[in-house]
Design a protein around this motif. Sequence first.
Motif, PDB file in Angstrom:
ATOM      1  N   ALA A 152       0.744  -1.148   0.132  1.00 43.71           N
ATOM      2  CA  ALA A 152       0.175   0.045  -0.038  1.00 43.71           C
ATOM      3  C   ALA A 152       0.768   1.332  -0.060  1.00 43.71           C
ATOM      4  O   ALA A 152       1.295   1.748   0.885  1.00 43.71           O
ATOM      5  CB  ALA A 152      -0.924   0.044   1.123  1.00 43.71           C
TER       6      ALA A 152
ATOM      7  N   LYS B 187       1.836   5.311  -0.483  1.00 43.53           N
ATOM      8  CA  LYS B 187       0.768   6.729  -0.378  1.00 43.53           C
ATOM      9  C   LYS B 187       1.726   7.522  -1.271  1.00 43.53           C
ATOM     10  O   LYS B 187       2.550   7.943  -1.354  1.00 43.53           O
ATOM     11  CB  LYS B 187       0.945   7.071   1.084  1.00 43.53           C
TER      12      LYS B 187
ATOM     13  N   HIS C 185      -3.481   2.400   0.860  1.00 43.13           N
ATOM     14  CA  HIS C 185      -4.265   1.944   2.049  1.00 43.13           C
ATOM     15  C   HIS C 185      -5.697   1.693   1.939  1.00 43.13           C
ATOM     16  O   HIS C 185      -6.599   1.241   2.706  1.00 43.13           O
ATOM     17  CB  HIS C 185      -3.758   2.751   3.387  1.00 43.13           C
TER      18      HIS C 185
ATOM     19  N   LEU D 220      -6.808  -1.481   0.360  1.00 38.71           N
ATOM     20  CA  LEU D 220      -6.674  -2.823   0.997  1.00 38.71           C
ATOM     21  C   LEU D 220      -7.942  -3.730   0.728  1.00 38.71           C
ATOM     22  O   LEU D 220      -7.948  -4.863  -0.014  1.00 38.71           O
ATOM     23  CB  LEU D 220      -6.368  -2.742   2.274  1.00 38.71           C
TER      24      LEU D 220
ATOM     25  N   VAL E  94       1.572  -2.884   4.878  1.00 38.04           N
ATOM     26  CA  VAL E  94       1.099  -1.267   5.333  1.00 38.04           C
ATOM     27  C   VAL E  94       1.922  -0.500   6.068  1.00 38.04           C
ATOM     28  O   VAL E  94       2.828  -0.896   6.822  1.00 38.04           O
ATOM     29  CB  VAL E  94      -0.348  -1.454   5.789  1.00 38.04           C
TER      30      VAL E  94
ATOM     31  N   VAL F 288      -4.955  -0.732  10.140  1.00 42.77           N
ATOM     32  CA  VAL F 288      -5.697  -0.998   9.019  1.00 42.77           C
ATOM     33  C   VAL F 288      -6.858  -1.719   9.778  1.00 42.77           C
ATOM     34  O   VAL F 288      -6.848  -2.298  10.750  1.00 42.77           O
ATOM     35  CB  VAL F 288      -5.338  -2.024   8.018  1.00 42.77           C
TER      36      VAL F 288
ATOM     37  N   ARG G 199       3.120  -5.124   9.062  1.00 43.57           N
ATOM     38  CA  ARG G 199       3.392  -3.643   8.964  1.00 43.57           C
ATOM     39  C   ARG G 199       4.936  -3.287   9.005  1.00 43.57           C
ATOM     40  O   ARG G 199       5.775  -3.703   9.756  1.00 43.57           O
ATOM     41  CB  ARG G 199       2.866  -3.236  10.406  1.00 43.57           C
TER      42      ARG G 199
END
Length: 467
Positions: A43, A45, A52, A55, A68, A72, A84
Amino acid sequence: MGWSQAEILAATGGAILRQGRERRFGEVVTDSSKVKSGSVFVALKGERHDGHRFLGAAVRRGARCVIVHQSVDTAALRGATAVRVSDTLRALGELAHYRREKFAPRVLAITGSNGKTTTKEMVAAILEEGRLDGQPLRGKVLKTEGNFNNLVGLPLTLLRLRRRDKVAVVELGTNHPGEIQRLAEIADPDMGIITSVGAAHLEGLKSLAGVAREKGALYRNIRAGGAIAVNLDDPWVRRLGARFKGRKITYGDRGQVRARSWRARGGKGLEFSLQAGRKRCRVKLNYLGRHNIANALGAAALTLGAGVGLPAVRRGLAKAKPFSMRMQIEDWRGVSIINDSYNANPASMNAALATLAEIEGRGNKIAVLGDMFELGKQADKAHRSLGEAAAAAAVDALYLLGERAAEVRKGALRGGLRREQIVLGRDHAGLARLLRERLKKGDWLLVKGSRGMKMEKVLQEIKGGRG
Ligand SMILES: Nc1ncnc2c1ncn2[C@@H]1O[C@H](COP(=O)(O)OP(=O)(O)OP(=O)(O)O)[C@@H](O)[C@H]1O
Ligand SMILES: [Mg+2]
């Protein structure tokens, strides 16, 4: 092939946020619409989108692992694993780096202000013709697709590596300090070339010295035992090369690899004698413009340095072709068009105008130029210089579009063009209409501007118009 959970954790340094059902996954993707069954979805940005937010969509399409960097909603993940990390963009680079080290191809990296993609295409074409360690390379060369040269594009390129690939040719681009450093860490290149240091992306990099420092990160990050190709004709590159302690292959007028007695092949391209040490051969290029001889020499120096033979260099260079909208030669009713509308900065504008000036033809030479973007404080001055360069190239007419067209006109008048030779257009269609009225068989038209100017629309309007 794919990824095991252990590999993903080892590569990214991430932590399991949620353990899913599987421990083996498919390939890494960043675009939720490209997810396949089993994919690892990273994910990212970006400026416009935040991965995100996709997802749920990625998991519905079949993603079994998501990476990520913020909390989430695990309900949306169904049975997928979530990892993560502190920064997903960084993690993407780490995954690509992991793959690069695991498959260990020879990595040849290309950066520079101008000519990266052209050089990359030439290098890949040569490698496809050549042999390394006694083995033919055909079908075993991975290259950057198009212009995928940033912190997303380079990782996605390396993630396409297959076990059988022997060489990877990658383009590294930058518009802010530190980017080449990071890209070079990811690619861990065995060899590198900086094609040129010029005024590009000055908004982020400030000055030519800033550009040189940024590009220099490639030479500083070559693997131990690796080598670089050095363009002796570019004073900044020469200086950066001088600091490199390992093996060097130089090119340019006084380089180990040089060009002699070049000539144009009609409107089709160029040919020249390539001299590499004591060996030489005659090379044909499907590219116009002397700057492309420099690109060809750089590609030759890099590949010869990698151990490929001169016949492969000759064959590869003869096969390499320009991409669309990059010095692409087109014909419209007997008018020759140099479509270089893909992008522009001061050096590439000068190169394109010099190419137009070199052409021997009886018709008029007309330059259709749009603004150059991302020049920061130097923008007005650079556009006045562009006008002067157009006058020095002795164009018969100058058609201009963009907010800085008036500056270009000032420079062109100062350079000696007459007022009636210069036309400022209001939009693409308007310029196209005026051009259609004046273009005659035998004329040469150069079309160029920054990507945001979409100068190709002028050509579409010319070709699509009635009458
Ligand atoms: N060695 C060079 N010196 C000056 N200009 C060049 C050179 N090589 C190419 N150009 C000009 O730059 C344009 C873009 O070439 P190319 O796509 O190879 O560069 P690039 O460095 O990949 O650009 P980008 O930063 O857009 O990825 C060409 O169409 C040509 O006008
Ligand atoms: Mg490029």
